[in-house]
Scaffold this motif. Structure first.
Motif, PDB file in Angstrom:
ATOM      1  N   SER A 144      -2.635 -23.560  -5.374  1.00 13.75           N
ATOM      2  CA  SER A 144      -1.701 -22.495  -4.996  1.00 13.75           C
ATOM      3  C   SER A 144      -0.356 -22.637  -5.683  1.00 13.75           C
ATOM      4  O   SER A 144       0.378 -21.661  -5.826  1.00 13.75           O
ATOM      5  N   SER A 145      -0.098 -23.772  -6.142  1.00 12.15           N
ATOM      6  CA  SER A 145       1.158 -23.912  -6.853  1.00 12.15           C
ATOM      7  C   SER A 145       1.042 -23.363  -8.271  1.00 12.15           C
ATOM      8  O   SER A 145       2.014 -22.942  -8.867  1.00 12.15           O
ATOM      9  N   LYS A 146      -0.163 -23.378  -8.767  1.00 10.13           N
ATOM     10  CA  LYS A 146      -0.348 -22.931 -10.148  1.00 10.13           C
ATOM     11  C   LYS A 146      -0.722 -21.446 -10.239  1.00 10.13           C
ATOM     12  O   LYS A 146      -0.582 -20.822 -11.281  1.00 10.13           O
ATOM     13  N   ALA A 147      -1.229 -20.990  -9.184  1.00  6.27           N
ATOM     14  CA  ALA A 147      -1.665 -19.587  -9.248  1.00  6.27           C
ATOM     15  C   ALA A 147      -1.361 -18.898  -7.933  1.00  6.27           C
ATOM     16  O   ALA A 147      -1.225 -19.533  -6.900  1.00  6.27           O
ATOM     17  N   LYS A 148      -1.261 -17.583  -8.025  1.00  8.13           N
ATOM     18  CA  LYS A 148      -1.067 -16.784  -6.815  1.00  8.13           C
ATOM     19  C   LYS A 148      -2.433 -16.337  -6.346  1.00  8.13           C
ATOM     20  O   LYS A 148      -3.249 -15.858  -7.131  1.00  8.13           O
ATOM     21  N   PHE A 149      -2.624 -16.511  -5.080  1.00  7.69           N
ATOM     22  CA  PHE A 149      -3.895 -16.053  -4.536  1.00  7.69           C
ATOM     23  C   PHE A 149      -3.694 -14.723  -3.827  1.00  7.69           C
ATOM     24  O   PHE A 149      -2.767 -14.554  -3.045  1.00  7.69           O
ATOM     25  N   ALA A 150      -4.563 -13.809  -4.150  1.00  3.91           N
ATOM     26  CA  ALA A 150      -4.584 -12.550  -3.388  1.00  3.91           C
ATOM     27  C   ALA A 150      -5.948 -12.472  -2.739  1.00  3.91           C
ATOM     28  O   ALA A 150      -6.966 -12.727  -3.393  1.00  3.91           O
ATOM     29  N   TRP A 151      -5.948 -12.163  -1.478  1.00  2.00           N
ATOM     30  CA  TRP A 151      -7.215 -12.187  -0.743  1.00  2.00           C
ATOM     31  C   TRP A 151      -7.709 -10.782  -0.463  1.00  2.00           C
ATOM     32  O   TRP A 151      -6.946  -9.927  -0.059  1.00  2.00           O
ATOM     33  N   LEU A 152      -8.965 -10.635  -0.712  1.00  2.00           N
ATOM     34  CA  LEU A 152      -9.589  -9.355  -0.371  1.00  2.00           C
ATOM     35  C   LEU A 152     -10.291  -9.537   0.951  1.00  2.00           C
ATOM     36  O   LEU A 152     -11.255 -10.303   1.055  1.00  2.00           O
ATOM     37  N   LEU A 153      -9.798  -8.853   1.960  1.00  2.00           N
ATOM     38  CA  LEU A 153     -10.395  -9.010   3.283  1.00  2.00           C
ATOM     39  C   LEU A 153     -11.338  -7.854   3.548  1.00  2.00           C
ATOM     40  O   LEU A 153     -11.173  -6.747   3.032  1.00  2.00           O
ATOM     41  N   LYS A 154     -12.261  -8.152   4.414  1.00  2.00           N
ATOM     42  CA  LYS A 154     -13.079  -7.060   4.933  1.00  2.00           C
ATOM     43  C   LYS A 154     -12.421  -6.569   6.203  1.00  2.00           C
ATOM     44  O   LYS A 154     -11.618  -7.280   6.818  1.00  2.00           O
ATOM     45  N   HIS A 155     -12.812  -5.415   6.599  1.00  2.00           N
ATOM     46  CA  HIS A 155     -12.184  -4.875   7.803  1.00  2.00           C
ATOM     47  C   HIS A 155     -12.554  -5.711   9.024  1.00  2.00           C
ATOM     48  O   HIS A 155     -11.870  -5.728  10.014  1.00  2.00           O
ATOM     49  N   ASP A 156     -13.692  -6.391   8.914  1.00  2.00           N
ATOM     50  CA  ASP A 156     -14.124  -7.145  10.082  1.00  2.00           C
ATOM     51  C   ASP A 156     -13.879  -8.653   9.926  1.00  2.00           C
ATOM     52  O   ASP A 156     -14.426  -9.465  10.660  1.00  2.00           O
ATOM     53  N   THR A 157     -13.070  -8.963   8.959  1.00  2.00           N
ATOM     54  CA  THR A 157     -12.772 -10.381   8.784  1.00  2.00           C
ATOM     55  C   THR A 157     -12.075 -10.909  10.045  1.00  2.00           C
ATOM     56  O   THR A 157     -11.148 -10.293  10.557  1.00  2.00           O
TER      57      THR A 157
ATOM     58  N   HIS B 136      -0.985 -18.024   2.301  1.00  2.00           N
ATOM     59  CA  HIS B 136      -1.513 -16.909   1.499  1.00  2.00           C
ATOM     60  C   HIS B 136      -1.143 -15.617   2.208  1.00  2.00           C
ATOM     61  O   HIS B 136      -1.727 -15.275   3.219  1.00  2.00           O
ATOM     62  N   VAL B 137      -0.176 -14.963   1.714  1.00  2.00           N
ATOM     63  CA  VAL B 137       0.254 -13.751   2.405  1.00  2.00           C
ATOM     64  C   VAL B 137      -0.219 -12.487   1.710  1.00  2.00           C
ATOM     65  O   VAL B 137      -0.150 -11.409   2.269  1.00  2.00           O
ATOM     66  N   MET B 138      -0.655 -12.615   0.491  1.00  2.00           N
ATOM     67  CA  MET B 138      -1.144 -11.416  -0.196  1.00  2.00           C
ATOM     68  C   MET B 138      -2.586 -11.156   0.226  1.00  2.00           C
ATOM     69  O   MET B 138      -3.511 -11.817  -0.235  1.00  2.00           O
ATOM     70  N   MET B 139      -2.692 -10.259   1.173  1.00  2.00           N
ATOM     71  CA  MET B 139      -4.037  -9.936   1.642  1.00  2.00           C
ATOM     72  C   MET B 139      -4.181  -8.418   1.598  1.00  2.00           C
ATOM     73  O   MET B 139      -3.310  -7.690   2.082  1.00  2.00           O
ATOM     74  N   VAL B 140      -5.241  -8.011   1.008  1.00  2.00           N
ATOM     75  CA  VAL B 140      -5.503  -6.566   1.027  1.00  2.00           C
ATOM     76  C   VAL B 140      -6.915  -6.357   1.558  1.00  2.00           C
ATOM     77  O   VAL B 140      -7.770  -7.225   1.419  1.00  2.00           O
ATOM     78  N   ASN B 141      -7.075  -5.226   2.167  1.00  2.00           N
ATOM     79  CA  ASN B 141      -8.418  -4.881   2.630  1.00  2.00           C
ATOM     80  C   ASN B 141      -9.243  -4.407   1.456  1.00  2.00           C
ATOM     81  O   ASN B 141      -8.738  -3.801   0.521  1.00  2.00           O
ATOM     82  N   LYS B 142     -10.488  -4.662   1.562  1.00  2.00           N
ATOM     83  CA  LYS B 142     -11.400  -4.120   0.563  1.00  2.00           C
ATOM     84  C   LYS B 142     -11.440  -2.609   0.730  1.00  2.00           C
ATOM     85  O   LYS B 142     -11.196  -2.110   1.819  1.00  2.00           O
ATOM     86  N   PRO B 143     -11.768  -1.844  -0.185  1.00  2.00           N
ATOM     87  CA  PRO B 143     -12.089  -2.192  -1.552  1.00  2.00           C
ATOM     88  C   PRO B 143     -10.851  -2.355  -2.413  1.00  2.00           C
ATOM     89  O   PRO B 143      -9.805  -1.809  -2.100  1.00  2.00           O
ATOM     90  N   LEU B 144     -11.061  -3.052  -3.456  1.00  2.00           N
ATOM     91  CA  LEU B 144      -9.963  -3.246  -4.387  1.00  2.00           C
ATOM     92  C   LEU B 144     -10.011  -2.124  -5.413  1.00  2.00           C
ATOM     93  O   LEU B 144     -11.033  -1.876  -6.016  1.00  2.00           O
ATOM     94  N   TYR B 145      -8.907  -1.470  -5.554  1.00  2.00           N
ATOM     95  CA  TYR B 145      -8.859  -0.465  -6.616  1.00  2.00           C
ATOM     96  C   TYR B 145      -7.548  -0.585  -7.350  1.00  2.00           C
ATOM     97  O   TYR B 145      -6.717  -1.456  -7.041  1.00  2.00           O
ATOM     98  N   LYS B 146      -7.381   0.256  -8.293  1.00  2.00           N
ATOM     99  CA  LYS B 146      -6.307   0.144  -9.260  1.00  2.00           C
ATOM    100  C   LYS B 146      -4.946  -0.022  -8.590  1.00  2.00           C
ATOM    101  O   LYS B 146      -4.202  -0.948  -8.902  1.00  2.00           O
ATOM    102  N   ALA B 147      -4.702   0.866  -7.641  1.00  2.00           N
ATOM    103  CA  ALA B 147      -3.375   0.868  -7.028  1.00  2.00           C
ATOM    104  C   ALA B 147      -3.127  -0.445  -6.298  1.00  2.00           C
ATOM    105  O   ALA B 147      -2.031  -1.016  -6.371  1.00  2.00           O
ATOM    106  N   LYS B 148      -4.150  -0.919  -5.628  1.00  2.00           N
ATOM    107  CA  LYS B 148      -3.986  -2.175  -4.909  1.00  2.00           C
ATOM    108  C   LYS B 148      -3.760  -3.328  -5.886  1.00  2.00           C
ATOM    109  O   LYS B 148      -2.947  -4.211  -5.658  1.00  2.00           O
ATOM    110  N   MET B 149      -4.474  -3.250  -6.977  1.00  2.00           N
ATOM    111  CA  MET B 149      -4.342  -4.282  -8.005  1.00  2.00           C
ATOM    112  C   MET B 149      -2.922  -4.290  -8.543  1.00  2.00           C
ATOM    113  O   MET B 149      -2.291  -5.343  -8.693  1.00  2.00           O
ATOM    114  N   ILE B 150      -2.435  -3.088  -8.807  1.00  2.00           N
ATOM    115  CA  ILE B 150      -1.074  -2.974  -9.335  1.00  2.00           C
ATOM    116  C   ILE B 150      -0.094  -3.570  -8.348  1.00  2.00           C
ATOM    117  O   ILE B 150       0.820  -4.316  -8.711  1.00  2.00           O
ATOM    118  N   GLN B 151      -0.360  -3.232  -7.089  1.00  2.00           N
ATOM    119  CA  GLN B 151       0.513  -3.746  -6.044  1.00  2.00           C
ATOM    120  C   GLN B 151       0.531  -5.281  -6.045  1.00  2.00           C
ATOM    121  O   GLN B 151       1.584  -5.905  -6.001  1.00  2.00           O
TER     122      GLN B 151
END
Lengths: 1210, 158
Positions: free
Chosen positions: A890-903, A916-931
């Motif tokens: 985690s010091s070398k890279a930023k982790f972004a987590w793709l969560l499921k709605h039922d995680t 790890h605070v970067m968590m997005v719900n699935k699905p991953l799409y362009k806008a989320k990636m940009i974010q």
């Protein structure tokens, strides 16, 4: 009359009976038709007027509502037409026949009759002429004899001696003989002298011998009675003397040679008067010539005898009487010849009716005891003559006219022509009668006429029959057309019924969705309550927000179904508003991904970068289109993926794009051309508007659709497989709505060929791009040296994502499972061990290998590792260890987590615990990636700034920071608020192309910088979290926030026009609760009045306000009236809402005022909305009043004006 | 005391829920209740009494319009506007059944179906009276609860 009532009865038949009844009727009518085809003519006559009426073009005028009765009557009309034509034909042919026959017959007959008359006349004339010539001959001979006798007697004048007398007699005999032999036709010549001496020559036709008859000379004295006496006692003297003399005389008959006159044999003594009539003095009583018809013993025909006296020289006394007898035999012969040629009978009678000559061989004389006697015509043995004579007698009686031409004398059983002529000879009038059987003359004619008649009749019958057949054949076409027309009418009827049923269907749908809306509203309301509850965790909050989203989507769907009926009836009006296309679609994909993950199906959104963010159109309908398509795909896809692709084409550059992107658009050739057409049209129609063709594809890996059903799936209630309803549910309505909407938006939808399993629905829409919009806000990430490691289980999404990333110059490594991930991580970060771990390198594919080596070459890489939570083994507790393992990097890279709605929450808390605070719900799409990337960059910048501020610390990354362009750095890292404020200030220096759109910021559920900077501390982190949470809140329920703020309408003055007390009260309380000041009026008139009064007073007050500027309140400036807004019920007594609005707007003309008017109506159709907006209202609310909607509407209307005024006042 | 209050509260809750479930009321009534607070404690009762007055008036109007002419020359537009008003007010208080009847009534009116109108009128009359008694009961319960010193519970329908 009959026909009329007949037709009326047909047309008044009910027009909507069951089909079976109709069929029956049809059958009956057919039978009737056939029956009456051969029916008596009266029917046709009675039907004639009706048929004319229908022929006159009523067919066209007939409305379709009488369709069935009409089709029935058409059978009759066809039948009647046929019958009428046949009757007309029959009459025509009949007339023709009769006329032809008549003329041929009559003319022939007349000419024949004329001819026959001539013939008859001729026929009769000839025997009569013969008769005449016989008479003439006789008369001439007699005269010649007389003259000769006179001459001889004068020579021997006054014979004194016996010798002289004998000599004279001898001379007389010679003379007479000469005459006699010269006239062969003569029967006899007699000379009777005064003294009673008789000399006669006689021919016997039977024995063809000639005799000389003379009396004994001795008995005659020369001196007889005195010649002087003759004149005085002419008749008596002679007569008596002769009788006496003859009585005593002795007569001799001497046979002579007929040619030479030489005596043959001895004279025989014969009794006097036995052989021939000797003309005596008695026959010439007046000294003139006399004619007699006599009979002779030897002749079977009457004889004509003429007698002439011979005078002495002094011409005073008769010395002798010459008698010449001619047989009428030759006349009879002639007549026989004539008749032989012409047929019929001819006979001549004397005036008294005695037969003189006939054309027959029958006897003319009756043998009585006194010798042969003349016979009367009526007594003739010949039947024809007798009958003819009797007919004449009977018809004309005694005084018969001289000429008779009877044409139709019925004799026996035959018809005869009878003609009679009268030949008026002096002393011997003759009547000639011709009896010709009609058959002889007219027989042929009659026969011909009969034959002609027969031929004509048979010919006309034939023609009639052929004509009838022709008519049948000809009218068959007409009747077929009639039938077709009837069929067409039936079809139209059926179509009308089908349309009606379709209407019922739509009605049903509308009603259903109307009913469903209420519970949905309840659900949404409850969710709002839940959202406003403070004790929700972030995750719960997100979930509830998701639920609310889905619910609103459902409600929207229901409303859309309500509108489908409107689409179908063409009443749907598409909204024209700007909206963020990408965001709508992302929301949609988010919504469906929940469903998809349950299905174990990946949902992928793949929008090309050139897609415009802002477009004009109807967002709700657009979302509906894709919602339908995606839900349809989900229904049929059990495994695999659903990809929503989008790309765009500018209409103006269509051609270039087409040639460039050939492979993608190959199957679209027909649509392309259509598109070009469309483009031509649209270029003409809307030159100024920036139209764009947006292409979309919904690609799934479901069961696919049979190519034969590709078109029909878009039909209403049509499903590719009838069993679909059972297995998947649904109504088959979704695609229909889609197609309707797509067409409405000027596009088209189609199923296209797909390689492999599944279906691709491809559609294009033509949308307007707002001119002022910054179309493409493409952040440029390539400068930061980002390296993204995508470790996602779903291969499709991963591939698409990595493709996109690579396109933007971001090095990307993919990993599909945990092992691969660890492998790559190790490769990337544990550089030391990399050289040594040969076995691990074997596992990595060559391409990846190359990629990795490329990454090694990037200077100062920023690693972003996107980890799908699904990669971790969540079934057991291994995931914690896996997390721990990852945490090392985690010091070398930023982790972004793709969560499921039922995680589960444990996972989330664990992640958060690990920082790890970067968590997005699935699905991953362009806008989320940009974010994610932006967040990473931002954090990076923070850490950099930290490093920059305390350089002395000497962070290991400090040497890289110098490479970052300060400007870029600044703009890209500027956060939400600064950006919006800078935009508001109109800072043009900010390049739009590098500006991340503000909306892009809102996708992260929860994000905080990875805490590698100890100085920032937890406070900062908390700050961050708060910031994000607030933003998320605003994202997920803007309305809920409003709902929390009870006094949102503080200070707003509202005029409420509502006639229903209940509603008025409710609305008043509702508004007052929210802080508004409400004035209620009961109808439109009062509203107008209130406004007028207030505005007048307001103007006064403005004056006052101007005087005391210090006291100027905002409201005073906000609007010149006392009200900020009017809520107007549409249906009110006295003056309804529409009228009131019109009045208010009229009053506003010329002023700068525009008071917002919001309509309140119980009608929920958009047509009503249109009406409201038309009369000048600003917005539209339906009853029962939805509080939130009302608040938002009011706020949007009032703040608009207030901001306007604030800026104005400023 | 508390037991009584609790019992009353439960009774009240059940009764209210039954009113919702039987379709007498809908969420609009809930909205209405939400509006009632300390500032206007009698708001719901006030609105409802307004509503019932309205009902009496409108039903009277309709009855007159439908009655006096015996069906041949009924002014359906008059009836229709009354029905519309009734529909508006009933939907505003959440009187669901009355509202539903009004919808039907209005259709009959538009179809000029005299029989249907009369039948609907009778039904509306019965329905609003029933609702009135039901709500009366509910208010009585509320009063009892308050008298017993309890608090009227918020009933949520789901």
């Amino acid at each position: 009359m009959r026909g009329d009532s007949f037709s009326v009865s047909i047309e008044s038949l009910p027009d909507s009976p069951s089909s079976s009844r109709k069929k029956k009727k049809k059958k009956i009518s057919k039978v009737f038709d056939k029956m009456t085809q051969w029916v008596t003519p009266w029917r046709s006559k009675s039907d004639l007027p009706r048929e004319r009426r229908i022929l006159r073009g009523d067919v066209e005028q007939e409305e379709f509502q009488y369709a069935s009765s009409h089709c029935l009557s058409s059978y009759y009309s066809v039948f009647v037409v046929r019958l009428a034509i046949m009757v007309m034909l029959a009459i025509l042919i009949g007339l023709l026949t009769i006329l032809t026959w008549h003329f041929t017959r009559i003319y022939t007959k007349q000419s024949l009759q004329t001819l026959a008359y001539g013939l008859r006349y001729e026929l009769l004339q000839r025997p009569i002429l013969r008769m005449w010539s016989v008479l003439n001959t006789t008369s001439e001979l007699t005269t010649a004899q007389v003259k000769l006798s006179e001459y001889v007697i004068r020579k021997y004048d006054k014979p004194t001696t016996q010798e002289e007398l004998v000599e004279m007699y001898q001379a007389m005999k010679d003379v007479t003989w000469a005459l006699f032999t010269s006239a062969k036709a003569l029967n006899a010549i007699t000379i009777k002298y005064r003294n009673g001496f008789v000399q006669a020559f006689h021919r016997d036709p039977a024995s063809s011998s000639t005799y000389y008859i003379f009396s004994d000379l001795k008995n005659y004295s020369i001196s007889g009675t005195r010649p002087e006496d003759v004149s005085m006692t002419l008749g008596h003297g002679w007569h008596n003397h002769t009788i006496h003399g003859n009585m005593s005389a002795i007569w001799y008959q001497q046979q002579l040679d007929p040619i030479t006159g030489a005596r043959l044999g001895k004279p025989l003594q014969i009794p006097p008067d036995d052989l021939i009539n000797i003309a005596g003095i008695s026959q010439v009583p007046d000294g003139e010539a006399s004619w007699h018809v006599t009979v002779s013993k030897y002749m079977d025909s009457p004889l004509l005898s003429a007698a002439l006296p011979v005078f002495d020289a002094s011409n005073k006394s008769i010395v002798a009487v010459v008698g010449v007898t001619t047989a009428l035999y030759s006349v009879g012969q002639l007549m026989r010849d004539l008749v032989e040629v012409h047929g019929g009978h001819i006979y001549l009678t004397s005036q008294e009716g005695y037969l003189l000559a006939t054309s027959t061989n029958g006897p003319l004389l009756t043998n009585t005891s006194k010798g042969p006697k003349l016979m009367k015509a009526i007594d003739s043995e010949e039947w024809a003559i007798k009958a003819g004579a009797q007919w004449l007698e009977k018809t004309y009686g005694r005084n018969r006219p001289h000429e008779i031409h009877a044409e139709n004398a019925k004799l026996g059983d035959q018809q005869y022509y009878i003609d009679s002529f009268y030949l008026n000879l002096k002393r011997l009038p003759i009547v000639g009668v011709v009896i010709i059987p009609r058959k002889f003359i007219m027989g042929k004619v009659d026969e011909r006429a009969f034959k002609t008649l027969v031929i004509l009749i048979s010919a006309s019958v034939c023609i009639f029959i052929i004509g009838c057949v022709c008519i049948l054949i000809l009218t068959n076409g007409v009747s077929k057309e009639m039938k077709l027309r009837a069929e067409l009418i039936r079809q139209l009827d059926a179509r009308r019924r089908a349309e009606a049923s379709s209407n019922y269907k739509s009605q049903f749908l509308a009603n259903m969705s109307h009913e469903l809306r209420t519970p949905m509203a309840a659900v949404i309301g409850l969710l709002d309550i839940l959202i406003s509850d403070d004790c929700l965790s972030n995750e719960q909050y997100a979930t509830v927000t998701q639920i609310r989203k889905c619910s609103t989507a459902l409600l929207r769907l229901l409303n859309n179904i309500l509108d489908l009926s409107k689409v179908e009836s063409g009443k749907l009006v598409l909204e024209e508003a700007e909206f963020d296309l990408g965001r709508e679609l992302e929301g949609l994909v988010d919504m469906f991904s929940v469903q998809c993950i349950n299905h174990n199906v990946e949902t992928v959104l793949d929008l090309s970068d050139d897609m415009p963010t802002l477009v004009r159109g109807d967002s709700a309908r657009l979302v509906q289109i894709f919602a339908n398509l995606i839900s349809n795909s989900i229904k049929f896809t059990t495994t695999g993926h659903i990809i929503l692709r989008g790309w765009c084409e500018n209409l103006n550059s269509l051609h270039d794009e087409m040639s460039l992107t050939g492979d993608r658009k190959k199957p679209w050739a027909p649509i392309k051309t259509k598109l070009v057409h469309h483009r031509n049209h649209s270029q003409k129609s809307c030159k100024n508007e920036n139209k764009m063709v947006l292409w979309f594809e919904v690609d799934d890996t479901g069961c696919g659709i049979d190519p034969s059903k590709w078109d029909s799936v878009f039909e209403s209630f049509e499903q590719a497989d009838p069993s679909t309803t059972r297995t998947h549910g649904g109504t088959g309505l979704g695609l229909c709505i889609v197609r309707n909407l797509v067409n409405k938006m000027g596009g088209d939808i189609k199923v296209v060929q797909k390689n492999g399993l599944g279906t691709i629905m491809r559609l294009y829409l033509i949308l307007t791009i707002p001119d002022n919009a910054d179309q493409i806000c493409q952040p440029d990430f390539s400068k930061y040296g980002l390296v993204v490691l995508l470790s996602m289980s779903g291969s499709t999404a991963r591939m698409i994502q990595s493709k996109w990333l690579r396109k933007h110059g971001i090095a990307t490594v993919e990993a599909s499972d945990w092992n691969e991930l660890t492998q790559i991580i190790r490769d990337l970060f544990e550089t030391g061990s990399r050289e040594n771990s040969f076995d691990s390198q074997h596992n990595i594919a060559e391409s990846l290998r190359a990629e990795l080596s490329n990454i090694q070459e990037i200077k100062n890489p920023v690693f972003v590792i996107v980890v799908d939570i699904g990669i971790l083994d969540l079934t057991t507790d291994i995931w914690k260890e896996q997390l721990n393992y990852l945490d090392r990097f985690s010091s070398k890279a930023k982790f972004a987590w793709l969560l499921k709605h039922d995680t589960s929450n444990t996972v989330k808390t664990e992640l958060r615990r690990k920082g790890h605070v970067m968590m997005v719900n699935k699905p991953l799409y362009k806008a989320k990636m940009i974010q994610i990337l932006e967040a990473v960059i931002k954090n990076r910048k923070r850490s950099l700034s930290n490093t920059m501020s305390n350089r002395g610390n000497g962070s290991d990354e400090s040497h890289d920071c110098l490479e970052i362009d300060p400007t870029q750095y600044d703009t890209c890292s500027s956060d939400d608020s600064s950006e919006t404020s800078s935009e508001k200030q109109g800072d043009k220096s900010v390049k739009p192309s590098t500006l991340p759109s503000p909306v892009l910021k809102n996708y992260l559920l929860d994000i905080a910088k990875s805490n590698d900077d100890p100085t920032s501390g937890t406070q900062k982190k908390q700050e961050e979290e708060e910031d994000w949470k607030d933003r998320s809140n605003r994202l997920y329920s803007g309305i809920a926030l409003d709902g929390k703020n009870q006094k949102s309408l503080q200070g707003i003055r509202i005029l409420l026009a509502e006639d229903t007390p209940v509603l008025q009260r409710v609305a008043t309380i509702m508004l007052e609760k929210m802080g508004a000041t409400v004035t209620a009026v009961w109808d439109g008139q009062q509203a107008v009045d209130a406004l007028n009064y207030k505005s007048i007073s307001a103007q006064d007050s403005i004056q006052e306000y101007k005087l005391s500027e210090q006291e100027t309140t905002q409201s005073g400036f906000q609007n010149s009236s006392f009200y900020d807004l009017i809520l107007m019920d549409c249906q009110m007594p006295k003056m309804d809402g529409y009228e009131a609005t019109k009045a208010i707007r009229r009053a506003e003309i010329g002023t700068e005022l525009h008071i917002p008017i919001v309509a309140l109506t119980a009608h929920a159709m958009s047509s009503d909305e249109a009406k409201c907006l038309e009369v000048g209202m600003d917005a539209y609310l339906t009853k029962p009043i939805d509080r939130k909607l009302m608040v938002s509407t009011i706020l949007s209307l009032t703040t608009k004006s207030s901001t306007l005024l604030t800026s104005f006042s400023a | 005391m508390d037991a009584l209050v609790a019992q009353l509260q439960r009774q009240f809750r059940d009764y209210t829920v039954s009113l919702y479930q039987l379709g007498f009321l809908d969420d609009q009534f809930t909205e209405l209740k939400k509006l009632q607070d300390d500032d206007s404690p009698e708001f719901v009762a006030e609105v409802l009494s307004l509503f019932f007055e309205d009902c009496v008036k409108l039903i009277g109007n309709m009855a007159r319009a439908l009655d006096q002419t015996g069906g041949s020359t009924v002014d359906f537009s008059l009836v229709g506007s009354s029905v519309h008003q009734l529909k508006g007010s009933s939907s505003s208080v959440g009187a669901k059944r009355v509202k539903g009847l009004c919808v039907t009534f209005k259709e009959y009116c538009e179809a000029q179906n005299y029989e249907g109108c009369v039948r609907c009128l009778q039904q509306v009359d019965i329905e609003y009276k029933t609702l009135k008694t039901k709500l009366q009961d509910m208010f009585n319960l509320e009063k009892q609860i308050i008298q017993a010193g309890g608090k009227v519970p918020q009933v949520s329908i789901n």
